[in-house]
Enzyme design. Structure first.
Site, PDB file in Angstrom:
ATOM      1  N   SER A  40       0.801  -1.226   0.000  1.00  0.00           N
ATOM      2  CA  SER A  40       0.000   0.000   0.000  1.00  0.00           C
ATOM      3  C   SER A  40       0.829   1.270   0.000  1.00  0.00           C
ATOM      4  O   SER A  40       0.314   2.345  -0.325  1.00  0.00           O
ATOM      5  CB  SER A  40      -0.931   0.011   1.220  1.00  0.00           C
ATOM      6  OG  SER A  40      -0.191  -0.141   2.415  1.00  0.00           O
ATOM      7  N   ASP A 334      -3.656   7.674   8.341  1.00  0.00           N
ATOM      8  CA  ASP A 334      -4.486   6.753   9.103  1.00  0.00           C
ATOM      9  C   ASP A 334      -3.581   6.017  10.099  1.00  0.00           C
ATOM     10  O   ASP A 334      -2.471   6.471  10.364  1.00  0.00           O
ATOM     11  CB  ASP A 334      -5.272   5.803   8.184  1.00  0.00           C
ATOM     12  CG  ASP A 334      -4.374   4.951   7.287  1.00  0.00           C
ATOM     13  OD1 ASP A 334      -3.182   4.757   7.615  1.00  0.00           O
ATOM     14  OD2 ASP A 334      -4.864   4.462   6.246  1.00  0.00           O
ATOM     15  N   HIS A 337      -0.623   4.410   7.440  1.00  0.00           N
ATOM     16  CA  HIS A 337       0.004   5.049   6.280  1.00  0.00           C
ATOM     17  C   HIS A 337       0.348   6.517   6.515  1.00  0.00           C
ATOM     18  O   HIS A 337      -0.438   7.257   7.119  1.00  0.00           O
ATOM     19  CB  HIS A 337      -0.925   4.933   5.073  1.00  0.00           C
ATOM     20  CG  HIS A 337      -1.341   3.519   4.783  1.00  0.00           C
ATOM     21  ND1 HIS A 337      -2.567   3.014   5.185  1.00  0.00           N
ATOM     22  CD2 HIS A 337      -0.685   2.507   4.166  1.00  0.00           C
ATOM     23  CE1 HIS A 337      -2.660   1.741   4.812  1.00  0.00           C
ATOM     24  NE2 HIS A 337      -1.530   1.408   4.193  1.00  0.00           N
TER      25      HIS A 337
END
Length: 526
Positions: A40, A334, A337
């Site tokens: 990610s 978040d 990340h």
């Protein structure tokens, strides 16, 4: 000497124009594409097109992206790879390979095959039903077939050879897999699992190599113990005393050291074949942001901007979540990340490694010549205004700004300190980043000003005396000549100063500086 004194400023102006032209050519290097693999941290939206709950194609994700679009990037805006693509002059953003609307031109210049929640361990993507690294490699083979008609049989090999490959994965293997699901812990202790992952990394790199990849950047792990979600589930004081969990961060450091060793060996064994395989340090800049937030203007480092910041990520960070008003004050968007601001800091820190991969240190060397030229303007301004003292004080403020006020009185007998500080400041670029980092400007109240933050987000080829943006060039087997020759140039600088008496300083400085600049430029060119 009189000639140099009379014509020093025009001469330096001409040299600066020449260097600007040279560095412009270096920036437009022969990099044909940027191709990205991993998790990610580098997934711009591939998970949008697969059946998994690990997505980010909805608000508030993408709040700082163009048109506030939630593209599928697990952040409020751009990723580090987007900044790299823009820096190399390839494109503004790296698109996901699985985007069905991509044109051939978008494919040719580079895409990301990465998938959020993936990892090197084949079990990791299985847990989340995302794209495993082996499938990403298959997609790359498919990609080559797609672009071949546009490039031709002869051009495809050169195109892939000159593309830059970025690999960023591994965090999920520990955080989501090893420490959460007991399967791997039954067969591996931490050390053996690290070696298992490194074997997967080597096999993946070999797969890229077999397909023609020659410029490969492999990212290490971040300080995993500093991720908000790790702190939440592993701390004894989740709500009252949040801090990095050393157990996880030490595992990341050990893994990174082992990864560096493996990559160095791969680089040395394949260097004769034109390979550039380098380690990219993510741990350093991320840890520095968490430990020294005031340097970057951060106010929150232990929680994310979205929701409570403790556990929210992916579908838990959604339109119903409360979101902070200014994400640039947060390291994390978040619970896992980083924010766009943090990704930009990481990008600035790794630029020298990107330069090394794409141009063998040439771009870094030219940038250093530009810094030398810039310092020369300030030093010479001090000489020209040694009675009034305006330019002189500005020149000496140069080095001291990053460490606090350092104002030298504008008196003639202190003039030698000005070029000395410029010399020390120039030499600092070869030292570790923690020594060279520049703090954003501080207001009288001690809080970081917005002006300072805005400047820190820019890519400045002509750094001002208050903002040093060139990161250190790694010392490797093929970059040490740059360091040696660069310091020889500094030696000429010092020699010119040492031979000058105080009375003729104004005449000797321009000559010494011009010679040092010419020497360093010749190092870059030849």
């Amino acid at each position: 000497m009189e000639f140099f004194y009379k014509h020093s400023l025009p001469l330096l102006f001409i040299l600066q124009l020449l260097c600007f032209t040279s560095i412009g050519q270096a920036l437009n290097s022969n990099v044909t594409a940027l191709l990205v693999f991993g998790d990610s941290t580098v997934d711009p939206g591939n998970n949008n097109n697969i059946r998994t709950i690990f997505k980010a194609n909805f608000p508030p994700y993408g709040r700082e992206f163009a048109n506030h679009t939630p593209t599928g990037r697990f952040s409020d805006g751009q990723l580090t790879t987007d900044f790299v693509a823009s820096y190399l002059g390839i494109k503004k953003y790296i698109p996901p390979y699985l985007d069905p609307t991509l044109s051939i031109q978008e494919l040719v210049t580079g895409v990301s095959f990465a998938s959020g929640a993936s990892g090197y361990d084949p079990l990791t993507p299985t847990l989340s039903n995302v794209i495993p690294m082996s499938k990403q490699l298959d997609y790359f083979r498919e990609y080559k077939k797609k672009i071949e008609p546009a490039i031709g049989n002869q051009g495809i090999e050169d195109h892939i050879n000159n593309a830059v490959f970025v690999i960023s994965a591994g965090t999920n293997d520990f955080v989501v897999n090893y420490y959460t699901v007991p399967v791997r812990r039954q067969s591996y202790n931490v050390s053996s699992y690290q070696r298992f992952l490194l074997q997967q990394v080597k096999e993946f790199i070999q797969g890229l190599w077999d397909e023609g990849a020659r410029k490969i950047a492999v990212c290490g792990l971040p300080p995993m113990g500093c991720l908000p979600i790790v702190d939440t589930f592993s701390s004894n004081n989740t709500f009252t005393n949040r801090s990095c969990i050393e157990q996880y961060s030490s595992v990341a450091r050990d893994y990174n050291q082992m990864l560096q060793t493996e990559l160095d060996e791969m680089q040395q064994s394949s260097a004769n074949h034109g390979a550039k395989i380098y380690y990219v340090d993510i741990y350093g800049p991320m840890f520095d942001m968490v430990q020294y937030p005031e340097k970057y203007g951060y106010e929150e480092v232990n929680v994310g901007c979205c929701g409570s910041g403790y556990v929210e990520t992916s579908i838990l960070c959604n339109q119903a979540s409360t979101v902070c008003t200014d994400a640039s004050k947060y390291v994390f968007w978040d619970a896992i990340h980083p924010t766009e601001m943090a990704y930009n800091v990481v990008f600035k820190d790794i630029r020298s490694t990107i330069d090394l991969i794409t141009s063998g240190g040439y771009r870094w060397c030219l940038a250093m010549v530009l810094i030398e030229l810039r310092s020369g303007w300030w030093v010479l301004a001090g000489v020209e205004n040694r009675v009034g003292g305006g330019g002189f004080c500005s020149g000496c403020w140069y080095w001291g700004h990053g460490k606090g006020p350092f104002i030298v009185p504008a008196v003639t007998n202190l003039l030698p300190f000005c070029p000395l500080t410029a010399f020390v400041w120039s030499g600092c670029t070869c030292r570790p980043p923690k020594v060279c980092d520049t703090y954003p400007r501080q207001t009288k109240a001690g809080r970081t000003s917005q002006k300072g933050l805005d400047r820190s987000r820019k890519i400045d080829l002509f750094p001002s005396p208050h903002h040093q943006t060139i990161s250190p060039l790694p010392v490797t087997s093929d970059t040490w000549p740059y360091h040696v020759l660069y310091w020889l140039g500094t030696g000429w600088w010092c020699l010119g100063l040492a031979r000058a008496s105080l009375s003729d300083m104004s005449k000797s400085l321009p000559a010494a500086h011009a010679f040092a600049v010419i020497w360093r430029l010749s190092v870059c060119v030849f």
